[in-house]
Design a protein around this motif. Structure first.
Motif, short mmCIF file in Angstrom:
data_model
loop_
_atom_site.label_atom_id
_atom_site.label_comp_id
_atom_site.label_asym_id
_atom_site.label_seq_id
_atom_site.Cartn_x
_atom_site.Cartn_y
_atom_site.Cartn_z
N VAL B 35 -63.19 28.11 23.10
CA VAL B 35 -63.23 28.44 24.50
C VAL B 35 -63.62 27.10 25.33
O VAL B 35 -64.78 26.62 25.13
CB VAL B 35 -64.30 29.43 24.67
CG1 VAL B 35 -64.63 29.81 26.17
CG2 VAL B 35 -64.40 30.58 23.56
N ARG B 36 -62.71 26.78 26.26
CA ARG B 36 -62.89 25.55 27.09
C ARG B 36 -63.40 26.17 28.57
O ARG B 36 -63.16 27.22 28.78
CB ARG B 36 -61.88 24.57 27.20
CG ARG B 36 -60.61 25.32 27.75
CD ARG B 36 -59.46 24.30 28.11
NE ARG B 36 -58.37 25.25 28.87
CZ ARG B 36 -57.33 25.68 28.19
NH1 ARG B 36 -57.09 25.28 27.03
NH2 ARG B 36 -56.45 26.21 28.85
N ASP B 37 -63.86 24.96 29.24
CA ASP B 37 -64.43 25.44 30.49
C ASP B 37 -63.67 25.15 31.75
O ASP B 37 -63.89 25.22 32.76
CB ASP B 37 -65.98 24.51 30.75
CG ASP B 37 -65.52 22.97 30.90
OD1 ASP B 37 -64.42 22.56 30.72
OD2 ASP B 37 -66.48 22.26 30.85
N ASN B 39 -59.31 26.17 33.16
CA ASN B 39 -58.02 26.62 32.99
C ASN B 39 -57.27 26.55 34.42
O ASN B 39 -57.90 27.22 35.37
CB ASN B 39 -58.06 28.15 32.64
CG ASN B 39 -56.58 28.61 32.00
OD1 ASN B 39 -55.83 27.83 31.56
ND2 ASN B 39 -56.39 29.98 32.06
N LEU B 47 -65.53 34.00 28.32
CA LEU B 47 -64.25 34.46 28.09
C LEU B 47 -64.54 35.85 27.33
O LEU B 47 -65.55 35.89 26.58
CB LEU B 47 -63.70 33.66 27.13
CG LEU B 47 -62.04 33.83 26.79
CD1 LEU B 47 -61.24 33.43 28.20
CD2 LEU B 47 -61.71 33.01 25.69
N MET B 85 -67.22 35.89 24.57
CA MET B 85 -67.26 34.59 23.64
C MET B 85 -68.01 33.40 24.69
O MET B 85 -67.35 33.73 25.97
CB MET B 85 -65.89 34.10 23.43
CG MET B 85 -65.37 34.31 21.97
SD MET B 85 -63.77 34.39 21.56
CE MET B 85 -63.31 36.21 21.27
N LEU B 87 -68.80 29.48 26.15
CA LEU B 87 -67.88 28.26 26.26
C LEU B 87 -68.27 27.48 24.80
O LEU B 87 -69.50 27.50 24.42
CB LEU B 87 -68.50 27.46 27.28
CG LEU B 87 -68.31 28.03 28.66
CD1 LEU B 87 -68.74 26.97 29.76
CD2 LEU B 87 -66.77 28.26 29.10
N ILE B 91 -62.29 30.59 18.92
CA ILE B 91 -61.36 31.77 19.30
C ILE B 91 -60.74 32.26 18.15
O ILE B 91 -60.81 33.41 17.40
CB ILE B 91 -60.80 31.75 20.10
CG1 ILE B 91 -61.54 31.17 21.45
CG2 ILE B 91 -59.98 32.98 20.63
CD1 ILE B 91 -60.50 30.77 22.72
N LYS B 123 -56.55 37.56 27.01
CA LYS B 123 -57.80 36.72 27.41
C LYS B 123 -58.03 37.06 29.07
O LYS B 123 -57.52 37.28 29.74
CB LYS B 123 -57.78 35.25 27.34
CG LYS B 123 -57.43 34.60 26.04
CD LYS B 123 -57.65 33.33 26.20
CE LYS B 123 -57.55 32.57 24.88
NZ LYS B 123 -56.35 31.62 24.47
N GLU B 125 -61.13 35.94 31.68
CA GLU B 125 -61.91 34.46 31.80
C GLU B 125 -63.03 34.90 33.08
O GLU B 125 -62.64 35.85 33.96
CB GLU B 125 -61.35 33.24 32.65
CG GLU B 125 -60.23 32.53 31.81
CD GLU B 125 -59.46 31.87 32.19
OE1 GLU B 125 -58.93 31.11 31.51
OE2 GLU B 125 -59.27 31.76 33.41
#
Lengths: 83, 152
Positions: B35-37, B39, B47, B85, B87, B91, B123, B125
């Protein structure tokens, strides 16, 4: 028939699943989609662009019009975004 | 093998379980999606993943079967999480084991590319303002998946 909705379709229709009695109006997936569009503004909106709606019958993707029976499970969802 | 679960997983442990006591495996490749911060230029703070129970397992099993048919795999594991989830959390995990690296590398790449366009996960966000957005499909993911089609 059991109908399932996922992701933004679920959000827009405010429903995760419903039971729809089989009828001539939903004898196949094309007919079912046509009928869905007549069910009110949110349904009309959700089914207005079929490019962004995927359909699965009994948990398998379908590629063309598919005949439906009483016991079938039909799912409508957007393109997948997992991984 | 496939696993669909809400719980976090331990990458090292999963590789250890796959290879422990075996001397025939020459290559293990693993891919982990996190999970990245960000998008599409926006900050992401969390997420959640929804999936279609039943169809998810069927699709993942088909993808695994396809990989085993195309490459010489001694073992193969796909773990995909669903639910909330944070950050930095993992995943998805794909591990492939093969006598030689080529098969393990290619199969892992294929598994991820196909999984991204076929397995019914979605997903959602959360952004810095606390709003939730359903993530849109990426053209690049579709393109990545089609490159494996030529030899099928």
């Amino acid at each position: 028939m059991k109908i399932l909705y996922f992701a933004w379709l679920k959000t827009k229709l405010q429903m995760t699943s419903e039971s729809v009695p089989w009828s001539e109006e939903c004898r196949d997936t094309d007919s079912l989609v046509r009928w869905m569009k007549t069910r009110g503004p949110s349904f009309a909106e959700v089914f207005s662009d079929l490019e962004v709606v995927r359909i699965a019958v009994n948990q398998e993707y379908i590629t063309g019009n598919t005949v439906l029976g009483k016991e079938d499970e039909v799912a409508f969802f957007p393109p997948v975004t997992g991984g | 093998m496939i696993r669909v679960q809400p719980d976090i997983f331990d990458i090292g442990k999963e590789i250890e379980v796959m290879t422990n006591g075996r001397t025939d495996i020459g290559a293990v490749v693993s891919f982990t999606g996190l999970v990245r911060d960000f998008n599409d230029g926006s900050k992401v703070t969390g997420l959640s993943l929804e999936h279609y129970p039943g169809m998810t397992e069927r699709e993942l099993a088909k993808i695994e079967e396809e990989a085993r048919a195309r490459w010489d795999l001694q073992d193969c594991l796909i773990i995909h999480r669903y639910g909330e989830m944070a950050l930095g959390e993992p995943i998805v995990l794909v591990i492939t084991a093969s006598p030689h690296r080529q098969d393990a590398f290619e199969a892992a790449h294929f598994l991820m590319d196909w999984l991204k366009t076929k397995a019914p996960f979605w997903k959602q966000e959360v952004n810095a303002r606390g709003e939730t957005n359903w993530v849109k499909e990426r053209e690049s993911d579709l393109k990545a998946a089609t490159r494996w089609k030529s030899d099928s």
